[in-house]
Design a protein around this motif. Sequence first.
Motif, PDB file in Angstrom:
ATOM      1  N   LEU A   1      -0.486 -20.253  29.739  1.00  0.00           N
ATOM      2  CA  LEU A   1      -1.241 -19.156  30.352  1.00  0.00           C
ATOM      3  C   LEU A   1      -2.718 -19.218  29.971  1.00  0.00           C
ATOM      4  CD1 LEU A   1       1.266 -16.182  29.909  1.00  0.00           C
ATOM      5  CD2 LEU A   1       0.806 -17.530  31.964  1.00  0.00           C
ATOM      6  N   THR A   2      -2.982 -19.545  28.715  1.00  0.00           N
ATOM      7  CA  THR A   2      -4.388 -19.628  28.282  1.00  0.00           C
ATOM      8  C   THR A   2      -5.118 -20.746  29.011  1.00  0.00           C
ATOM      9  OG1 THR A   2      -3.778 -18.783  26.101  1.00  0.00           O
ATOM     10  CG2 THR A   2      -5.893 -19.914  26.292  1.00  0.00           C
ATOM     11  N   THR A   3      -4.454 -21.905  29.140  1.00  0.00           N
ATOM     12  CA  THR A   3      -5.087 -23.033  29.826  1.00  0.00           C
ATOM     13  C   THR A   3      -5.343 -22.709  31.292  1.00  0.00           C
ATOM     14  OG1 THR A   3      -3.969 -24.555  28.311  1.00  0.00           O
ATOM     15  CG2 THR A   3      -4.844 -25.484  30.359  1.00  0.00           C
ATOM     16  N   ARG A   4      -4.335 -22.143  31.960  1.00  0.00           N
ATOM     17  CA  ARG A   4      -4.511 -21.784  33.372  1.00  0.00           C
ATOM     18  C   ARG A   4      -5.628 -20.752  33.545  1.00  0.00           C
ATOM     19  NH1 ARG A   4      -0.864 -22.917  37.311  1.00  0.00           N
ATOM     20  NH2 ARG A   4       0.873 -24.291  36.731  1.00  0.00           N
ATOM     21  N   TYR A   5      -5.665 -19.791  32.642  1.00  0.00           N
ATOM     22  CA  TYR A   5      -6.704 -18.768  32.753  1.00  0.00           C
ATOM     23  C   TYR A   5      -8.094 -19.381  32.571  1.00  0.00           C
ATOM     24  CZ  TYR A   5      -9.668 -14.825  31.486  1.00  0.00           C
ATOM     25  OH  TYR A   5     -10.692 -13.926  31.418  1.00  0.00           O
ATOM     26  N   ARG A   6      -8.232 -20.276  31.585  1.00  0.00           N
ATOM     27  CA  ARG A   6      -9.544 -20.867  31.353  1.00  0.00           C
ATOM     28  C   ARG A   6      -9.977 -21.755  32.516  1.00  0.00           C
ATOM     29  NH1 ARG A   6     -12.715 -18.254  29.221  1.00  0.00           N
ATOM     30  NH2 ARG A   6     -14.056 -20.111  29.239  1.00  0.00           N
ATOM     31  N   VAL A   7      -9.041 -22.550  33.045  1.00  0.00           N
ATOM     32  CA  VAL A   7      -9.381 -23.426  34.175  1.00  0.00           C
ATOM     33  C   VAL A   7      -9.781 -22.591  35.384  1.00  0.00           C
ATOM     34  CG1 VAL A   7      -8.436 -25.100  35.816  1.00  0.00           C
ATOM     35  CG2 VAL A   7      -7.977 -25.341  33.372  1.00  0.00           C
ATOM     36  N   GLU A   8      -9.021 -21.551  35.660  1.00  0.00           N
ATOM     37  CA  GLU A   8      -9.328 -20.695  36.800  1.00  0.00           C
ATOM     38  C   GLU A   8     -10.636 -19.944  36.595  1.00  0.00           C
ATOM     39  OE1 GLU A   8      -6.445 -18.092  39.547  1.00  0.00           O
ATOM     40  OE2 GLU A   8      -6.810 -17.197  37.565  1.00  0.00           O
ATOM     41  N   ALA A   9     -10.858 -19.459  35.394  1.00  0.00           N
ATOM     42  CA  ALA A   9     -12.095 -18.727  35.115  1.00  0.00           C
ATOM     43  C   ALA A   9     -13.310 -19.645  35.253  1.00  0.00           C
ATOM     44  CB  ALA A   9     -12.039 -18.118  33.721  1.00  0.00           C
ATOM     45  N   ASN A  10     -13.197 -20.864  34.755  1.00  0.00           N
ATOM     46  CA  ASN A  10     -14.314 -21.806  34.889  1.00  0.00           C
ATOM     47  C   ASN A  10     -14.585 -22.140  36.357  1.00  0.00           C
ATOM     48  OD1 ASN A  10     -14.667 -21.925  32.110  1.00  0.00           O
ATOM     49  ND2 ASN A  10     -13.333 -23.716  31.860  1.00  0.00           N
ATOM     50  N   ALA A  11     -13.487 -22.301  37.135  1.00  0.00           N
ATOM     51  CA  ALA A  11     -13.665 -22.608  38.559  1.00  0.00           C
ATOM     52  C   ALA A  11     -14.374 -21.463  39.278  1.00  0.00           C
ATOM     53  CB  ALA A  11     -12.310 -22.889  39.197  1.00  0.00           C
ATOM     54  N   PHE A  12     -13.948 -20.227  39.030  1.00  0.00           N
ATOM     55  CA  PHE A  12     -14.591 -19.088  39.684  1.00  0.00           C
ATOM     56  C   PHE A  12     -16.037 -18.923  39.205  1.00  0.00           C
ATOM     57  CE2 PHE A  12     -10.222 -17.320  40.590  1.00  0.00           C
ATOM     58  CZ  PHE A  12     -10.351 -17.368  41.963  1.00  0.00           C
TER      59      PHE A  12
END
Length: 451
Positions: A32-43
């Motif tokens: 969950l942390t990895t997905r959140y960071r990847v998504e946050a960086n993309a946005f």
Amino acid sequence: MFRPRSIRTRYTMMATALSLVFLTTIGVSVDLTTRYRVEANAFEDTKDVASQWSAAVRNGRVPHTLPTMTRVNLIQIVDANGHVLQASKQAWTRPPISRVRPPADDRFQDLTSCEPGRECVLLWAIRVTPADDSPVVYAGLREPFLLATHWLELGLALIALPILGFVAWVTWALVGRTLRPVETIRARMSEITGSDLSLRVPLPPGRDEIAMLARTANQTLDRLEIAVKQQRRFASDASHELRTPIAGLRVALEDAIAHPEDVDAQETLRTALSTTNRLEAIVSDLLVLARLRASDPEPPEPIDLAALAKEASTGPIDTVPVHVNATGDVRVSGSRIQLMRVMDNLLNNARRHADSNVEVTVEAENDQAVVSVTDDGAGIAPQDRERVFGRFTRLDEARRRDPGGTGLGLAISREIVEAHGGTLRVEDSPRGARFVLRLRAMADPRPKSRP
């Protein structure tokens, strides 16, 4: 339902299950942390690009084909009718990335657009102005690989499986090593039988619970072996002591029946009665010994040893006189009936062997109550002083003075005294025999007067 019985198996399964829960929690958190960071960086990247082109649209400096300098390569400027006005090279061939138009009161929105037949796009939509005909800037990028697939979860699972296997193997090995002494103890205990109690369980090194269990088991086996040996010796002595008078009684009765004319019936009956009395005394003493070992101790009560000695000293006029010398109030805690029996046994034994008198002294020494019974008889040889307390032990002098004795009185007395936490032994005396009884004295409850 399957329930493993082996402790080793249970602990291994428990450790593996706990590790699985722990690793699952860690894996889900990492995922969950990895997905959140990847998504946050993309946005965050799409927001920066969309903000730049929104400002450019307001300034009126927008080329037909929008250049891209970051990974955000899907950029479109769409009018209010849904027509693409300008776009990046990669986005010209696409219809509008999203049909969502941010409202005038919420001009900035992050979106995830998934069209049929195309990959999902993470994008940021910005309404250039609050006007109704305001164009919308869309800046997006294809959904990152980690978000679009489940390779992250698969990788975490592949990492967790060897860890689970290692935890299971370590737990199995450690528990097996820990329980190996228990299996050795169990195997040795199975070899121990009632006929042979000499075997002992092996002692593992260290001072852990298993080592303490082995020591306790060996101590228990020591006590059992001693008890069994005493029981066998007692049974052998008892059978020997009972066999002699029974055999004599049988011979006398058979002789009276076989030769009635040559046998004095009255004398035979007197002999049989005397033998019966001796058998009754032996059986009575045997029952006392059995009760001392088998029954629960009686509730203790305070006992005045001086009064007990004076009570036991009263006897028939024709017996040897007993003089009691008591100094102070000497009290102990115990069973009055049992200690009275000890006093009776000691005084009766002293009367049998005394020539003219018996002296009893009751005094307190430090925290002990001391009772000494001294006769003026022949005394006891030093090598026999401990032997007289053995069961059915009767010295030559005792057999001469009391042929009907059982040889159990002193043994019973020592059993009672030791059950009260005291000692009974023969000590030196200028003349005769001196039996000394020592018990823990009770504290004097009376307050001491001040000078």
